[in-house]
Design a protein around this motif. Sequence first.
Motif, PDB file in Angstrom:
ATOM      1  N   ASP A 168       9.491   4.737   4.301  1.00 43.32           N
ATOM      2  CA  ASP A 168       8.460   4.014   3.520  1.00 43.32           C
ATOM      3  C   ASP A 168       8.274   2.587   4.015  1.00 43.32           C
ATOM      4  O   ASP A 168       7.734   1.738   3.304  1.00 43.32           O
ATOM      5  N   ILE A 169       8.708   2.348   5.278  1.00 40.79           N
ATOM      6  CA  ILE A 169       8.777   0.976   5.781  1.00 40.79           C
ATOM      7  C   ILE A 169       7.391   0.328   5.897  1.00 40.79           C
ATOM      8  O   ILE A 169       7.256  -0.882   5.862  1.00 40.79           O
ATOM      9  N   ASN A 170       6.341   1.157   6.007  1.00 40.40           N
ATOM     10  CA  ASN A 170       4.993   0.605   6.162  1.00 40.40           C
ATOM     11  C   ASN A 170       4.164   0.620   4.882  1.00 40.40           C
ATOM     12  O   ASN A 170       2.952   0.406   4.946  1.00 40.40           O
ATOM     13  N   SER A 171       4.754   0.853   3.763  1.00 44.81           N
ATOM     14  CA  SER A 171       4.100   0.765   2.442  1.00 44.81           C
ATOM     15  C   SER A 171       4.612   1.858   1.516  1.00 44.81           C
ATOM     16  O   SER A 171       5.013   2.931   1.949  1.00 44.81           O
ATOM     17  N   CYS A 172       4.543   1.523   0.240  1.00 43.79           N
ATOM     18  CA  CYS A 172       4.847   2.474  -0.826  1.00 43.79           C
ATOM     19  C   CYS A 172       3.546   2.673  -1.586  1.00 43.79           C
ATOM     20  O   CYS A 172       3.141   1.815  -2.356  1.00 43.79           O
ATOM     21  N   TRP A 173       2.891   3.799  -1.301  1.00 41.40           N
ATOM     22  CA  TRP A 173       1.592   4.066  -1.918  1.00 41.40           C
ATOM     23  C   TRP A 173       1.769   4.841  -3.208  1.00 41.40           C
ATOM     24  O   TRP A 173       2.878   5.071  -3.673  1.00 41.40           O
ATOM     25  N   SER A 174       0.644   5.301  -3.740  1.00 41.83           N
ATOM     26  CA  SER A 174       0.628   5.879  -5.095  1.00 41.83           C
ATOM     27  C   SER A 174       1.535   7.084  -5.267  1.00 41.83           C
ATOM     28  O   SER A 174       1.904   7.756  -4.312  1.00 41.83           O
ATOM     29  N   GLY A 175       1.806   7.368  -6.512  1.00 39.17           N
ATOM     30  CA  GLY A 175       2.587   8.519  -6.888  1.00 39.17           C
ATOM     31  C   GLY A 175       2.534   8.651  -8.378  1.00 39.17           C
ATOM     32  O   GLY A 175       1.645   8.093  -9.024  1.00 39.17           O
ATOM     33  N   SER A 176       3.479   9.376  -8.941  1.00 41.98           N
ATOM     34  CA  SER A 176       3.458   9.628 -10.378  1.00 41.98           C
ATOM     35  C   SER A 176       4.865   9.724 -10.913  1.00 41.98           C
ATOM     36  O   SER A 176       5.793  10.069 -10.188  1.00 41.98           O
ATOM     37  N   ALA A 177       4.978   9.455 -12.196  1.00 44.82           N
ATOM     38  CA  ALA A 177       6.257   9.608 -12.878  1.00 44.82           C
ATOM     39  C   ALA A 177       6.248  10.925 -13.642  1.00 44.82           C
ATOM     40  O   ALA A 177       5.214  11.366 -14.131  1.00 44.82           O
ATOM     41  N   THR A 178       7.410  11.557 -13.703  1.00 43.31           N
ATOM     42  CA  THR A 178       7.590  12.770 -14.498  1.00 43.31           C
ATOM     43  C   THR A 178       8.877  12.581 -15.275  1.00 43.31           C
ATOM     44  O   THR A 178       9.860  12.092 -14.721  1.00 43.31           O
ATOM     45  N   THR A 179       8.863  12.955 -16.555  1.00 39.69           N
ATOM     46  CA  THR A 179      10.111  12.896 -17.312  1.00 39.69           C
ATOM     47  C   THR A 179      10.705  14.289 -17.351  1.00 39.69           C
ATOM     48  O   THR A 179      10.103  15.218 -17.887  1.00 39.69           O
ATOM     49  N   LEU A 180      11.860  14.448 -16.727  1.00 40.05           N
ATOM     50  CA  LEU A 180      12.507  15.749 -16.701  1.00 40.05           C
ATOM     51  C   LEU A 180      13.105  16.014 -18.077  1.00 40.05           C
ATOM     52  O   LEU A 180      13.878  15.201 -18.582  1.00 40.05           O
ATOM     53  N   PRO A 181      12.735  17.110 -18.702  1.00 43.69           N
ATOM     54  CA  PRO A 181      13.251  17.372 -20.049  1.00 43.69           C
ATOM     55  C   PRO A 181      14.745  17.682 -19.983  1.00 43.69           C
ATOM     56  O   PRO A 181      15.302  17.860 -18.920  1.00 43.69           O
ATOM     57  N   GLY A 182      15.348  17.756 -21.142  1.00 43.90           N
ATOM     58  CA  GLY A 182      16.785  18.026 -21.158  1.00 43.90           C
ATOM     59  C   GLY A 182      17.528  16.746 -20.918  1.00 43.90           C
ATOM     60  O   GLY A 182      17.966  16.075 -21.841  1.00 43.90           O
ATOM     61  N   LYS A 183      17.563  16.340 -19.665  1.00 45.36           N
ATOM     62  CA  LYS A 183      18.269  15.105 -19.338  1.00 45.36           C
ATOM     63  C   LYS A 183      17.488  13.856 -19.767  1.00 45.36           C
ATOM     64  O   LYS A 183      18.006  12.755 -19.720  1.00 45.36           O
ATOM     65  N   GLU A 184      16.209  14.049 -20.175  1.00 46.07           N
ATOM     66  CA  GLU A 184      15.384  12.905 -20.533  1.00 46.07           C
ATOM     67  C   GLU A 184      15.409  11.885 -19.406  1.00 46.07           C
ATOM     68  O   GLU A 184      15.611  10.695 -19.623  1.00 46.07           O
ATOM     69  N   GLN A 185      15.226  12.392 -18.224  1.00 49.17           N
ATOM     70  CA  GLN A 185      15.385  11.575 -17.029  1.00 49.17           C
ATOM     71  C   GLN A 185      14.025  11.352 -16.375  1.00 49.17           C
ATOM     72  O   GLN A 185      13.398  12.305 -15.910  1.00 49.17           O
ATOM     73  N   PRO A 186      13.513  10.115 -16.352  1.00 40.77           N
ATOM     74  CA  PRO A 186      12.272   9.900 -15.627  1.00 40.77           C
ATOM     75  C   PRO A 186      12.520   9.829 -14.121  1.00 40.77           C
ATOM     76  O   PRO A 186      13.545   9.285 -13.687  1.00 40.77           O
ATOM     77  N   VAL A 187      11.627  10.395 -13.346  1.00 43.52           N
ATOM     78  CA  VAL A 187      11.711  10.305 -11.889  1.00 43.52           C
ATOM     79  C   VAL A 187      10.322   9.959 -11.359  1.00 43.52           C
ATOM     80  O   VAL A 187       9.326  10.217 -12.024  1.00 43.52           O
ATOM     81  N   ILE A 188      10.295   9.393 -10.157  1.00 46.54           N
ATOM     82  CA  ILE A 188       9.024   9.038  -9.529  1.00 46.54           C
ATOM     83  C   ILE A 188       8.931   9.741  -8.184  1.00 46.54           C
ATOM     84  O   ILE A 188       9.898   9.748  -7.414  1.00 46.54           O
ATOM     85  N   LEU A 189       7.786  10.360  -7.928  1.00 45.88           N
ATOM     86  CA  LEU A 189       7.463  10.817  -6.579  1.00 45.88           C
ATOM     87  C   LEU A 189       6.387   9.867  -6.061  1.00 45.88           C
ATOM     88  O   LEU A 189       5.383   9.633  -6.766  1.00 45.88           O
ATOM     89  N   TYR A 190       6.573   9.307  -4.871  1.00 44.66           N
ATOM     90  CA  TYR A 190       5.565   8.378  -4.341  1.00 44.66           C
ATOM     91  C   TYR A 190       5.358   8.635  -2.858  1.00 44.66           C
ATOM     92  O   TYR A 190       6.199   9.239  -2.189  1.00 44.66           O
TER      93      TYR A 190
END
Length: 459
Positions: A103-125
Amino acid sequence: MKIFAELLLFGIFAFLLISVNGIETFEFRVPQKYPYRTSYHFQPQQNWMNGPMYYKGVYHLFYQHNPEAATFGDRIVWGHSVSYDLINWIHLNNAIEPSEPYDINSCWSGSATTLPGKEQPVILYTGIDNKKHQVQNLAMPRNLSDPFLREWVKHSQNPVMTPPSGVEVNNFRDPSTSWKGEDGKWRVVIGAQNGDEGKTILYQSEDFVNWRVDPNPFYASDNTGVCECPDFFPVFINGSTNGVDTSVQNPSVRHVLKISYLRKQHDYYFLGKYFSDQENFIPDVRLTGTSSDLRYDYGKFYASKSFFDYAKNKRILWGWVNESDTTQDDIEKGWAGLQSIPRQVWLDKSGKRLVQWPIEEVEKLRDNQISLTGEKLVHGSNLVVSGVTAAQIDHSIVESFGDGGRVCITSRVYPSLAIDKDAHLYVFNNGSQSVVMSNLKAWSMKQAEIGHEGNISYT
Ligand SMILES: *[C@@H]1O[C@H](CO)[C@@H](O)[C@H](O)[C@H]1NC(C)=O
Ligand SMILES: *[C@@H]1O[C@H](CO)[C@@H](O)[C@H](O)[C@H]1NC(C)=O
Ligand SMILES: *[C@@H]1O[C@H](CO)[C@@H](O)[C@H](O)[C@H]1NC(C)=O
Ligand SMILES: *[C@@H]1O[C@H](CO)[C@@H](O)[C@H](O)[C@H]1NC(C)=O
Ligand SMILES: *[C@@H]1O[C@H](CO)[C@@H](O)[C@H](O)[C@H]1NC(C)=O
């Protein structure tokens, strides 16, 4: 016909709600000072919107940000602000910045998802890697006990997706929020291009780290160029204004696929049926390239994203509203682009289109109200509405919601005369007959609190 027009000139807002003979309703919003300056100071020229999300009482807005300039740059980061009400905002340090080969040349768009159960938010970008290829990366919060989720850790197995065959290496971006199929596997769609064909590519995963590409595009369109910021979510079919969690699939819902077509600079959406067991989304109508194609907004509104607010059971939609002045103007004013007011979105009872309306929280900013009833307006006349404060500075946005929110138009206007005390609200009757306004309401609006942590009283 009902029209809800909103005029936003930054800062303290005024609302005007006009109902002429019970047939027309206008609502204008006229802010006085510029409330979003630090929030939306710098934005790149595309993919400006990242994954908004709600997590344990806090709304997060991640946004594409160029710390160097008011123009697009080659080191885009994820800015991060949090809010308890989607109106007042606290700026935090950047959430994700270029640091690794992927990602050295930029971090462009993505989305957050909250994984159920663990109540764990994650981001894919999307990362722009050291070969200038577009790849998808995963990041997780460092400390789930931090209510603001300030720090994000990049996964050791990044990149988790690289351009598959049939996709250009520099046109593979913007992972959507993920949803779970009936088989328990995660799905995500990614915007792509191959030649003139625009497509959204579907991936599946059991663990969110190892992803398998589906050989068939989720949705493809000829002669469109790249698809950006795909968004895919269910809506209730019964006219309920409630939102639905992104993973819900049952007979009470239909699905919406939204695609931002870069060439057209507009957000188009398709209503249809989704069968996760067959990985098949069947839109009622495919893109026709004509004015009958459905758009979220018929003005300036691009790269939008929605999220499910499970505290309030609403689906909230946000779009990026670009400037319509010149790049030189943007450099001079030191910022470019802003976010629309968050909108609640649901499926119209007819099932034929979506309905959008500004979230009710914005009403907290209402101040002085004026209310007129039974005023007669003869044809060719106009009425100056006094008693609500009008706007200063020469930049503005108008968000209009027509027909109860079935048609939305957002525009930028840069008045040179209607500034400060010279800005007024008028009601015109340009028709050939007299009308009686059954009801008109307008409000001055207080300024939202937006600032850096430590320098803002809003907590
Ligand atoms: C995690 O966040 C909580 C709440 O802010 C804080 O008390 C704790 O020290 C943090 N833990 C680490 C390891 O930073
Ligand atoms: C719409 O359907 C959902 C799911 O079946 C239900 O919870 C909700 O009460 C319904 N709303 C209306 C207005 O019928
Ligand atoms: C933003 O607006 C400017 C000025 O209208 C235009 O030149 C530019 O192409 C737009 N960019 C995007 C990504 O919408
Ligand atoms: C409507 O009337 C107003 C006030 O008289 C005038 O300024 C405006 O140009 C008219 N608009 C149209 C479309 O005729
Ligand atoms: C807070 O405001 C002070 C005074 O304006 C400024 O010096 C400081 O840098 C600000 N801090 C933050 C975190 O914005």
